[in-house]
Design a protein around this motif. Sequence first.
Motif, PDB file in Angstrom:
ATOM      1  N   ILE A 394       0.808  -1.167   0.183  1.00 19.64           N
ATOM      2  CA  ILE A 394       0.131   0.076   0.048  1.00 19.64           C
ATOM      3  C   ILE A 394       0.891   1.250  -0.168  1.00 19.64           C
ATOM      4  O   ILE A 394       0.553   2.215  -0.529  1.00 19.64           O
ATOM      5  N   TYR A 395       1.901   1.171   0.886  1.00 21.34           N
ATOM      6  CA  TYR A 395       2.869   2.301   1.024  1.00 21.34           C
ATOM      7  C   TYR A 395       4.061   2.278   0.082  1.00 21.34           C
ATOM      8  O   TYR A 395       4.953   3.332   0.217  1.00 21.34           O
ATOM      9  N   GLY A 396       4.295   1.310  -0.822  1.00 16.27           N
ATOM     10  CA  GLY A 396       5.462   1.211  -1.627  1.00 16.27           C
ATOM     11  C   GLY A 396       6.768   1.053  -0.771  1.00 16.27           C
ATOM     12  O   GLY A 396       7.885   1.746  -1.163  1.00 16.27           O
ATOM     13  N   GLU A 397       6.805   0.566   0.224  1.00 14.69           N
ATOM     14  CA  GLU A 397       7.839   0.425   1.028  1.00 14.69           C
ATOM     15  C   GLU A 397       8.403  -1.045   1.263  1.00 14.69           C
ATOM     16  O   GLU A 397       7.984  -2.005   1.029  1.00 14.69           O
ATOM     17  N   PRO A 398       9.909  -0.998   0.368  1.00 17.52           N
ATOM     18  CA  PRO A 398      10.454  -2.339   0.293  1.00 17.52           C
ATOM     19  C   PRO A 398      11.001  -2.927   1.699  1.00 17.52           C
ATOM     20  O   PRO A 398      11.233  -4.039   1.647  1.00 17.52           O
ATOM     21  N   HIS A 399      11.062  -2.106   2.782  1.00 15.74           N
ATOM     22  CA  HIS A 399      11.584  -2.749   3.858  1.00 15.74           C
ATOM     23  C   HIS A 399      10.424  -3.348   4.818  1.00 15.74           C
ATOM     24  O   HIS A 399       9.839  -2.662   5.570  1.00 15.74           O
ATOM     25  N   VAL A 400       9.886  -4.537   4.354  1.00 17.19           N
ATOM     26  CA  VAL A 400       8.947  -5.276   4.910  1.00 17.19           C
ATOM     27  C   VAL A 400       9.364  -6.785   5.531  1.00 17.19           C
ATOM     28  O   VAL A 400       9.780  -7.477   4.629  1.00 17.19           O
ATOM     29  N   PRO A 401       9.588  -6.872   6.598  1.00 18.81           N
ATOM     30  CA  PRO A 401      10.070  -8.225   7.393  1.00 18.81           C
ATOM     31  C   PRO A 401       9.096  -9.377   7.106  1.00 18.81           C
ATOM     32  O   PRO A 401       8.546  -9.714   8.082  1.00 18.81           O
ATOM     33  N   THR A 402       8.761  -9.693   5.808  1.00 21.83           N
ATOM     34  CA  THR A 402       7.680 -11.019   5.905  1.00 21.83           C
ATOM     35  C   THR A 402       8.343 -11.820   4.953  1.00 21.83           C
ATOM     36  O   THR A 402       9.255 -11.793   3.873  1.00 21.83           O
TER      37      THR A 402
ATOM     38  N   GLY B 381      -7.173   6.859   0.522  1.00 22.98           N
ATOM     39  CA  GLY B 381      -6.408   7.019  -0.476  1.00 22.98           C
ATOM     40  C   GLY B 381      -5.666   6.177  -1.041  1.00 22.98           C
ATOM     41  O   GLY B 381      -5.321   5.636  -2.210  1.00 22.98           O
ATOM     42  N   ARG B 382      -4.813   5.888  -0.048  1.00 23.14           N
ATOM     43  CA  ARG B 382      -3.969   4.632   0.135  1.00 23.14           C
ATOM     44  C   ARG B 382      -4.241   3.312  -0.393  1.00 23.14           C
ATOM     45  O   ARG B 382      -3.825   2.569  -1.232  1.00 23.14           O
ATOM     46  N   ILE B 383      -5.582   3.141   0.194  1.00 20.99           N
ATOM     47  CA  ILE B 383      -6.058   1.753   0.029  1.00 20.99           C
ATOM     48  C   ILE B 383      -6.673   1.965  -1.567  1.00 20.99           C
ATOM     49  O   ILE B 383      -6.381   1.110  -2.190  1.00 20.99           O
ATOM     50  N   ILE B 384      -7.290   2.941  -2.081  1.00 24.87           N
ATOM     51  CA  ILE B 384      -7.544   2.825  -3.363  1.00 24.87           C
ATOM     52  C   ILE B 384      -6.486   2.884  -4.136  1.00 24.87           C
ATOM     53  O   ILE B 384      -6.421   2.151  -5.156  1.00 24.87           O
ATOM     54  N   GLY B 385      -5.333   3.458  -3.805  1.00 24.42           N
ATOM     55  CA  GLY B 385      -4.144   3.455  -4.720  1.00 24.42           C
ATOM     56  C   GLY B 385      -3.387   2.152  -4.662  1.00 24.42           C
ATOM     57  O   GLY B 385      -2.481   1.919  -5.521  1.00 24.42           O
ATOM     58  N   SER B 386      -3.884   1.277  -3.869  1.00 25.14           N
ATOM     59  CA  SER B 386      -3.205  -0.053  -3.817  1.00 25.14           C
ATOM     60  C   SER B 386      -3.765  -0.975  -5.046  1.00 25.14           C
ATOM     61  O   SER B 386      -3.283  -2.107  -5.022  1.00 25.14           O
ATOM     62  N   GLY B 387      -4.959  -0.669  -5.606  1.00 20.83           N
ATOM     63  CA  GLY B 387      -5.497  -1.404  -6.530  1.00 20.83           C
ATOM     64  C   GLY B 387      -6.554  -2.400  -5.870  1.00 20.83           C
ATOM     65  O   GLY B 387      -6.674  -2.754  -4.758  1.00 20.83           O
ATOM     66  N   ALA B 388      -7.397  -3.009  -6.922  1.00 25.83           N
ATOM     67  CA  ALA B 388      -8.519  -3.851  -6.564  1.00 25.83           C
ATOM     68  C   ALA B 388      -8.174  -5.169  -5.639  1.00 25.83           C
ATOM     69  O   ALA B 388      -8.736  -5.386  -4.681  1.00 25.83           O
ATOM     70  N   ASP B 389      -6.949  -5.861  -6.346  1.00 21.91           N
ATOM     71  CA  ASP B 389      -6.919  -7.098  -5.494  1.00 21.91           C
ATOM     72  C   ASP B 389      -6.123  -6.806  -4.240  1.00 21.91           C
ATOM     73  O   ASP B 389      -7.034  -7.527  -3.418  1.00 21.91           O
TER      74      ASP B 389
END
Lengths: 561, 561
Positions: A394-402, B381-389
């Motif tokens: 959602i936030y375009g963050e590449p540092h995600v510890p998953t 807005g971020r939710i919408i921005g993340s796309g339908a999937d």
Amino acid sequence: MNKLTVKEEDGTNYSRLGGRALTSKIIHDEVPATCHPLGAHNKLIFATGLLTGSGASSADRYSVGAKSPLTGGIKEANAGGITGLTLGKLGIKALVFENIRDDFKIIHLSKDGVQFADATPILGKDLSETATWLRDSYGKHVAVWLIGVSGEQKMNLAAIAGQDKDGEPTRFNGRGGLGAVAGSKGIKAIVIDASGVEKNRPKDKERFRQALKQYHSWLMETPGTAKVLPELGTAALVETTNALGALPTRNFSIGSMEDYKNITGETLRKTIMERGGEGTPTHACMPGCIIRCSNVYVNKAGKKVTGPIEYENIGLLGSNLDISDLDDIAELNRLCNEYGIDTIETGGALGVLMAQNVISFGDAKAAIEALHEVKKGSPLGRIIGSGADIIGKIYGEPHVPTVKGQTMPAYDPRAVKGLGVTYATSPMGADHTAGQTVRVQINHHAPEGQVNVSKNAQTVNTIWDHLGMCMFSSGAVQNRWDILADLVSGYSGEPFTGDDMLKIANETLKLEHTFNRRAGFTKAQDKLPDYFYEEENKASKTVFDVPANELETIGVTRNDL
Amino acid sequence: MNKLTVKEEDGTNYSRLGGRALTSKIIHDEVPATCHPLGAHNKLIFATGLLTGSGASSADRYSVGAKSPLTGGIKEANAGGITGLTLGKLGIKALVFENIRDDFKIIHLSKDGVQFADATPILGKDLSETATWLRDSYGKHVAVWLIGVSGEQKMNLAAIAGQDKDGEPTRFNGRGGLGAVAGSKGIKAIVIDASGVEKNRPKDKERFRQALKQYHSWLMETPGTAKVLPELGTAALVETTNALGALPTRNFSIGSMEDYKNITGETLRKTIMERGGEGTPTHACMPGCIIRCSNVYVNKAGKKVTGPIEYENIGLLGSNLDISDLDDIAELNRLCNEYGIDTIETGGALGVLMAQNVISFGDAKAAIEALHEVKKGSPLGRIIGSGADIIGKIYGEPHVPTVKGQTMPAYDPRAVKGLGVTYATSPMGADHTAGQTVRVQINHHAPEGQVNVSKNAQTVNTIWDHLGMCMFSSGAVQNRWDILADLVSGYSGEPFTGDDMLKIANETLKLEHTFNRRAGFTKAQDKLPDYFYEEENKASKTVFDVPANELETIGVTRNDL
């Protein structure tokens, strides 16, 4: 709305399978691997372990399994407390829920059968209030499973809660969003009434007694189970991991915390002891447990705030968010418990939001306020409820510890590389309970040998999950599994060997990998996020460097699938 | 912050590759398939088609490619307008962007080289304002590419915009979140100044002239390109798809709309004509285009609102949301253009939010307000921005019309089954431009023959994407590709046959599938969501029933990989 139907099935074919071995077998055999996790084809299975209810210490756990909405793969999460135990008393080996529905039910099980009730009165409420309502309505003697507001909203971090021996709904099948699967199937609560039912007794009493004596003596002799865990709980690990540089801090960017002394097991114990009142640093979730790693945390007035505060919660809701005040961590922990959400996934989610400055690192007040949004189901609450991996997207963050969509527990994989191997290759995604290596005597910073250590741990944890045993007993039992087999034989009256257990564990892992492969997993998902390979953890001065071709020998690409 | 470096490379090795064939080749060869799409290892490539700038009608398109943050696979999106054309004038075949950065730059290209400027003055602004600022700053004669507030925020539905022949930034590389990749690399705008550069002329003038004459005569003879598209634009399709039961309505739950007459191509044309002023139903995005399918939509006062309003926008922002007022659709369309977001993905996102009652179906005012949140970057807005999937995952909604994470364009795959095959098997995810079958003479409701129809369409579309040609010319050219090869030979002076084109197209598809396979795709992802197989589209009275084993012959599991 679908009609409610109940079907009783003979479990003879599954007599040698319990816990995770049983949930994974049914999912492998009956759930189409590519189905939508919240659709009609997924199944949700509650299964007791082979030793659940036997009276052996730390062996009353049960497993819940399904295709996970968080990972998209097969999932099992187990927990202690008394609800699995009570299910076993009814002579029920497993509950299998099929299909979906839009409304919520309370499912009541007793020796007289199954009844369904409208769950409307308890929707939207906190878990403690819901559990009280259920006990007030159905009797103090019942045991319950339930989901919280998060499960009603089908959130990825929704857990399923069972109750501990004091009736508190604080034992969680936390990982993988199984509470969302329950929500999709309209299961708000399962109430189990075992009154009027005879206690299960070992079929071969003498054999069971002998084995039990040996097993319990090991638990009482081993420092970890006899002293460290009862006194300090799992929080004892904070000192260890901070020293290793493995304590996740500021969204897994570094592995140690300046203020770590504020959140150690010693400090936790001291705080609880000094405050007195309702608090206790030593608490058993299951009757008769020798280890008693749980605790009850209290405020300055000695009134209960929450329990248990565990290592993972301190790591994910504390250091990972740069929060080092135990009262703040306790409040975050309490909210997770009340809303029925996984503490690890929640800490991962808040960590990524902090990396994005949606909340500031260290701002406990803002983190607490953000968690309130989960209950409200506001857009921010929904975002948190989707888990760290999706927040990264959602936030375009590449540092995600998953890994496989699931947040890592509180061990930086650059500093405990065996766990890094487990995160990458376990069919469960990043999950320490699927192959815990932190207590193994090995140089955790070196890449050498970690694949074997993880492979062994993955097998051992699967054995434990099969039997319904708590993984904390494994340090005392070590690889003397024949005693466990004797316990199973004595309890069930059927022949069972250590080799049988090993075989079933390995077969279970194989079924799980096969399911995941069908669901679309390849070696491309058997890896950690890029930054663990490329950005040094400044505390441990290491990156994750176990070679990919070694990982391939035990993950979804292993040769024997 | 990383140093800015510019490296010029000889393109000789790639002389026969343009557009998508070139972007996919570079991605396949140089991007690690499992890398994070917004991390340093991804590359963003702008490439002109082989015919871009040649003077052939409808052939000035260019491709942008990268690993997609939306699908996790390889991506190419192409667009018309004049920016690709202008890049070609500079003699630049492709721009390849590497690494990431945190700040934003304006990149200025001219015959004198490359210059970088701070993009701060244009951050956070709408696209039309940004484009005006750029032209005011760099001259009216420049051509620009740019991203909007969505790309700055690295949203999954962020597009890259180029400009049309009138200077409007309304030609979008819409799909796959390529604007987010640009954002991750700090590319706010690319300004191309081709002044002082000689026009490219065909190397073999006579051959080119002959072929061009033939090609243009076909465009002018064929009703689709000569009359339907110029008069009604792509909106002509509304009548067709509504009759087929393929017009996505209320989150793809049904394939026809009661009020569809309000949103047909005829109504659109009539409305624009009646209102007069700045409006036109017939507009070319590229100079010299015979087809001129674009339009400029105006308000009641004759003032321009937005342009173009295309079929996909009407289907996704209109019928899919149960909105049938062209003024409402135009306003949603305008906001998408101003924020630089893909109209298809946005319509898919709003559709799922409507299925979840976050917004009500048909509530245009609420939909417009919700889109404003995208600019603000609020949680909604971020939710919408993340796309339908991802919205499906955030809200636990199984009815999500996506494949490989990407929203389906405006054709219900139960009613145009060839497109269903394309959605399921294209390396691009659900994308009509990757294999359009709606104009093929076939019973679109029957499963038979659809795999072949889609396979052929996927190849043809890849040929068109290679040359920089608009897919709308394909109806006029049909399979007489030798003329296109003659155009290429005449323009480039190098031998080129229809078979060469076919070979390169098939090789491109193969590279794309190979990349996706390495990125972790299997046949498990080569499918539509469960509900298209199980829930009847009540308008077409069909489910999607093309057998899985047929899909496997052309998707990521095809035998020749």
